[in-house]
Design a protein around this motif. Structure first.
Motif, PDB file in Angstrom:
ATOM      1  N   GLY A  61      37.587  -1.561  11.868  1.00  0.00           N
ATOM      2  CA  GLY A  61      36.140  -1.506  12.086  1.00  0.00           C
ATOM      3  C   GLY A  61      35.364  -1.617  10.781  1.00  0.00           C
ATOM      4  O   GLY A  61      34.366  -2.341  10.702  1.00  0.00           O
ATOM      5  N   LYS A 107      32.771  11.178  16.628  1.00  0.00           N
ATOM      6  CA  LYS A 107      31.654  12.125  16.748  1.00  0.00           C
ATOM      7  C   LYS A 107      30.478  11.534  17.544  1.00  0.00           C
ATOM      8  O   LYS A 107      29.622  12.257  18.015  1.00  0.00           O
ATOM      9  CB  LYS A 107      31.229  12.677  15.384  1.00  0.00           C
ATOM     10  N   THR A 126      38.001   9.570  25.138  1.00  0.00           N
ATOM     11  CA  THR A 126      39.007  10.019  26.124  1.00  0.00           C
ATOM     12  C   THR A 126      38.295  10.632  27.335  1.00  0.00           C
ATOM     13  O   THR A 126      38.930  10.919  28.349  1.00  0.00           O
ATOM     14  CB  THR A 126      39.982  11.069  25.536  1.00  0.00           C
ATOM     15  N   ASN A 183      51.065  -5.873  11.597  1.00  0.00           N
ATOM     16  CA  ASN A 183      50.763  -4.672  10.778  1.00  0.00           C
ATOM     17  C   ASN A 183      49.558  -4.919   9.878  1.00  0.00           C
ATOM     18  O   ASN A 183      49.545  -5.882   9.124  1.00  0.00           O
ATOM     19  CB  ASN A 183      51.952  -4.339   9.872  1.00  0.00           C
ATOM     20  N   ILE A 184      48.606  -3.999   9.946  1.00  0.00           N
ATOM     21  CA  ILE A 184      47.349  -4.175   9.201  1.00  0.00           C
ATOM     22  C   ILE A 184      47.328  -3.217   8.009  1.00  0.00           C
ATOM     23  O   ILE A 184      47.857  -2.104   8.095  1.00  0.00           O
ATOM     24  CB  ILE A 184      46.145  -3.860  10.111  1.00  0.00           C
TER      25      ILE A 184
HETATM   26  P1  NDP Z   1      42.062   3.850  12.494  1.00  0.00           P
HETATM   27  O1  NDP Z   1      43.034   4.963  12.734  1.00  0.00           O
HETATM   28  O2  NDP Z   1      41.776   3.424  11.118  1.00  0.00           O
HETATM   29  O3  NDP Z   1      40.681   4.254  13.164  1.00  0.00           O
HETATM   30  C1  NDP Z   1      40.672   4.775  14.444  1.00  0.00           C
HETATM   31  C2  NDP Z   1      39.246   4.803  14.918  1.00  0.00           C
HETATM   32  O4  NDP Z   1      39.243   5.265  16.260  1.00  0.00           O
HETATM   33  C3  NDP Z   1      38.357   5.755  14.095  1.00  0.00           C
HETATM   34  O5  NDP Z   1      37.075   5.193  13.963  1.00  0.00           O
HETATM   35  C4  NDP Z   1      38.313   6.981  15.000  1.00  0.00           C
HETATM   36  O6  NDP Z   1      37.140   7.753  14.828  1.00  0.00           O
HETATM   37  C5  NDP Z   1      38.331   6.331  16.384  1.00  0.00           C
HETATM   38  N1  NDP Z   1      38.795   7.261  17.414  1.00  0.00           N
HETATM   39  C6  NDP Z   1      40.000   7.879  17.483  1.00  0.00           C
HETATM   40  N2  NDP Z   1      40.029   8.704  18.544  1.00  0.00           N
HETATM   41  C7  NDP Z   1      38.816   8.596  19.155  1.00  0.00           C
HETATM   42  C8  NDP Z   1      38.230   9.195  20.304  1.00  0.00           C
HETATM   43  N3  NDP Z   1      38.901  10.086  21.064  1.00  0.00           N
HETATM   44  N4  NDP Z   1      36.970   8.861  20.632  1.00  0.00           N
HETATM   45  C9  NDP Z   1      36.276   7.973  19.885  1.00  0.00           C
HETATM   46  N5  NDP Z   1      36.769   7.353  18.794  1.00  0.00           N
HETATM   47  C10 NDP Z   1      38.033   7.669  18.438  1.00  0.00           C
HETATM   48  O7  NDP Z   1      42.521   2.638  13.417  1.00  0.00           O
HETATM   49  P2  NDP Z   1      42.785   1.120  12.988  1.00  0.00           P
HETATM   50  O8  NDP Z   1      41.512   0.548  12.492  1.00  0.00           O
HETATM   51  O9  NDP Z   1      44.017   1.101  12.188  1.00  0.00           O
HETATM   52  O10 NDP Z   1      43.148   0.453  14.389  1.00  0.00           O
HETATM   53  C11 NDP Z   1      42.216  -0.330  15.125  1.00  0.00           C
HETATM   54  C12 NDP Z   1      42.938  -0.908  16.327  1.00  0.00           C
HETATM   55  O11 NDP Z   1      43.962  -1.783  15.874  1.00  0.00           O
HETATM   56  C13 NDP Z   1      43.607   0.131  17.211  1.00  0.00           C
HETATM   57  O12 NDP Z   1      43.380  -0.189  18.556  1.00  0.00           O
HETATM   58  C14 NDP Z   1      45.066   0.018  16.853  1.00  0.00           C
HETATM   59  O13 NDP Z   1      45.875   0.394  17.932  1.00  0.00           O
HETATM   60  C15 NDP Z   1      45.180  -1.454  16.546  1.00  0.00           C
HETATM   61  N6  NDP Z   1      46.279  -1.834  15.643  1.00  0.00           N
HETATM   62  C16 NDP Z   1      46.419  -1.219  14.430  1.00  0.00           C
HETATM   63  C17 NDP Z   1      47.436  -1.608  13.582  1.00  0.00           C
HETATM   64  C18 NDP Z   1      47.583  -1.021  12.202  1.00  0.00           C
HETATM   65  O14 NDP Z   1      48.506  -1.447  11.484  1.00  0.00           O
HETATM   66  N7  NDP Z   1      46.734  -0.083  11.790  1.00  0.00           N
HETATM   67  C19 NDP Z   1      48.389  -2.667  13.969  1.00  0.00           C
HETATM   68  C20 NDP Z   1      48.095  -3.288  15.222  1.00  0.00           C
HETATM   69  C21 NDP Z   1      47.090  -2.853  16.034  1.00  0.00           C
HETATM   70  P3  NDP Z   1      37.184   9.072  13.875  1.00  0.00           P
HETATM   71  O15 NDP Z   1      37.456   8.570  12.507  1.00  0.00           O
HETATM   72  O16 NDP Z   1      35.836   9.660  14.039  1.00  0.00           O
HETATM   73  O17 NDP Z   1      38.279   9.922  14.424  1.00  0.00           O
END
Ligand code: NDP
Length: 327
Positions: free
Chosen positions: A18, A48, A53, A176-177
């Motif tokens: 993001g 927040k 969920t 993998n990112i």
């Molecule tokens: P991050 O862990 O960096 O960020 C997760 C985000 O999700 C944060 O903004 C977090 O908010 C938000 N979040 C988590 N739980 C909740 C909740 N209950 N309600 C609202 N928001 C929530 O994730 P990535 O950017 O790494 O991943 C992005 C997408 O890419 C995901 O769908 C992941 O599965 C997918 N992906 C990631 C890979 C990787 O290597 N990282 C590989 C392939 C796919 P907060 O910070 O406030 O908790």
């Protein structure tokens, strides 16, 4: 609905992916290939702002922002060791978030929804390279069963909503990112941010830089700024409920050892001193993905940031942001 009133909602907007989407859009000129369209509003939300969920919380967020497009990134995410420890929670939370987002997107007539799968969800026993048609061809690796099945259901639900209700919903499959704004926690995070943090501490404390496992597994790593551009392309150009792999080419796959050495170089640590703890689990040996579908549809060469350069930039970011980075 006019283009002026387009509102793009990015869930997980503060995360690894993001924050890269935000950076790319804010850097690229308006109306350029990876820029905002004139009059378009982008909203980045995190936990927040709404607990995704929870259905009521998710619905209230959709009613507040009235998005016309949604990029759904929010997820419970983690590396091998976090997945092994919290497999059930990975299933429950991710399944709930994804279901709420898909349902709410339909209920408020979102014109386009992109949800995010992962190459980690493919069958453990498979032929390589994997492609978009193989997601459900056998059980995933046990280490991340919860995450994998929750994500696989997004693929199913997306297609069913397209079929039954005509929704323009789709899914993308990144490999993998890594990059700036990642989770650099050494126990819970993914391999590259974990290695960067370990190497940072080894240099600061004058201790060994020890890589967990043999270093032999292979991965296709994609830099978050590159992936962000591919997401923007998907939003503008890809209207098909079937998933699309967003990845560097197969020939750019590297070993964990290559990644560790790139980290050492990026941090300025002597590569000859890198050690391997072979008592630790290696995880899946490889998950080579074929990105020909993207290549064909994109229609021109996409300039991926060279791996070594992207790792170095990420090391620099971590050093500069050590105090505030997720670690
Ligand atoms: P991050 O862990 O960096 O960020 C997760 C985000 O999700 C944060 O903004 C977090 O908010 C938000 N979040 C988590 N739980 C909740 C909740 N209950 N309600 C609202 N928001 C929530 O994730 P990535 O950017 O790494 O991943 C992005 C997408 O890419 C995901 O769908 C992941 O599965 C997918 N992906 C990631 C890979 C990787 O290597 N990282 C590989 C392939 C796919 P907060 O910070 O406030 O908790």
């Amino acid at each position: 609905m006019t283009q002026e009133s387009n509102v793009v909602l990015v869930t997980g907007g503060t995360g690894l992916v993001g924050s890269a989407i935000r950076k790319v859009l804010e850097t690229a000129p308006v109306d350029s290939e990876f820029g905002k369209k004139a009059g378009e509003t982008w909203i980045y939300v995190r936990s927040k702002d709404a607990d995704l969920t929870d259905y009521e919380s998710t619905k209230a967020m959709f009613e507040k922002y009235k998005p016309t497009q949604v990029i759904h990134l929010a997820a419970m995410v983690g590396g091998l060791f976090k997945n092994l420890k919290y497999n059930a929670e990975f299933y429950t939370k991710n399944q709930a978030m994804n279901d709420n987002i898909i349902r709410c997107s339909k209920e408020v007539d979102v014109q386009k929804l992109i949800s995010c799968l992962s190459t980690c969800i493919f069958p453990d026993k498979t032929t390589y390279p994997i492609d978009e048609t193989m997601v459900h061809n056998g059980p995933p690796h046990h280490s991340n069963e919860g995450y994998a099945y929750a994500k696989r259901m997004v693929e199913v639900q997306t297609r069913l909503y397209a079929e039954q209700y005509g929704c323009n919903f789709t899914t993308v499959i990144p490999t993998n990112i890594f990059g700036h704004d990642d989770n650099f926690n050494m126990d819970d995070g993914h391999v590259i941010p974990g290695l960067i943090h370990k190497c940072y501490l080894a240099m600061r404390d004058n201790t060994d830089f020890v890589v967990w496992g043999t270093g032999s597994p292979l991965r296709q790593f994609i830099y978050n700024d590159d992936l962000a551009k591919l997401f923007i392309w998907t939003l503008r150009e890809y209207d098909d409920p079937k998933p699309i792999i967003l990845s560097v080419p197969e020939e750019d796959e590297v070993s964990i050892k290559d990644a560790a050495l790139a980290v050492a170089r990026g941090m300025g640590y002597p590569v000859e001193n890198v050690k391997y703890d072979t008592t630790k689990n290696d995880g899946q040996f490889k998950k080579t993905a074929n990105s020909d579908k993207f290549k064909k549809l994109y229609g021109k060469p996409f300039e991926f940031t060279p791996f070594e350069e992207a790792v170095k930039e990420t090391c620099e970011w971590f050093k500069a942001n050590y105090e505030n980075a997720r670690r």
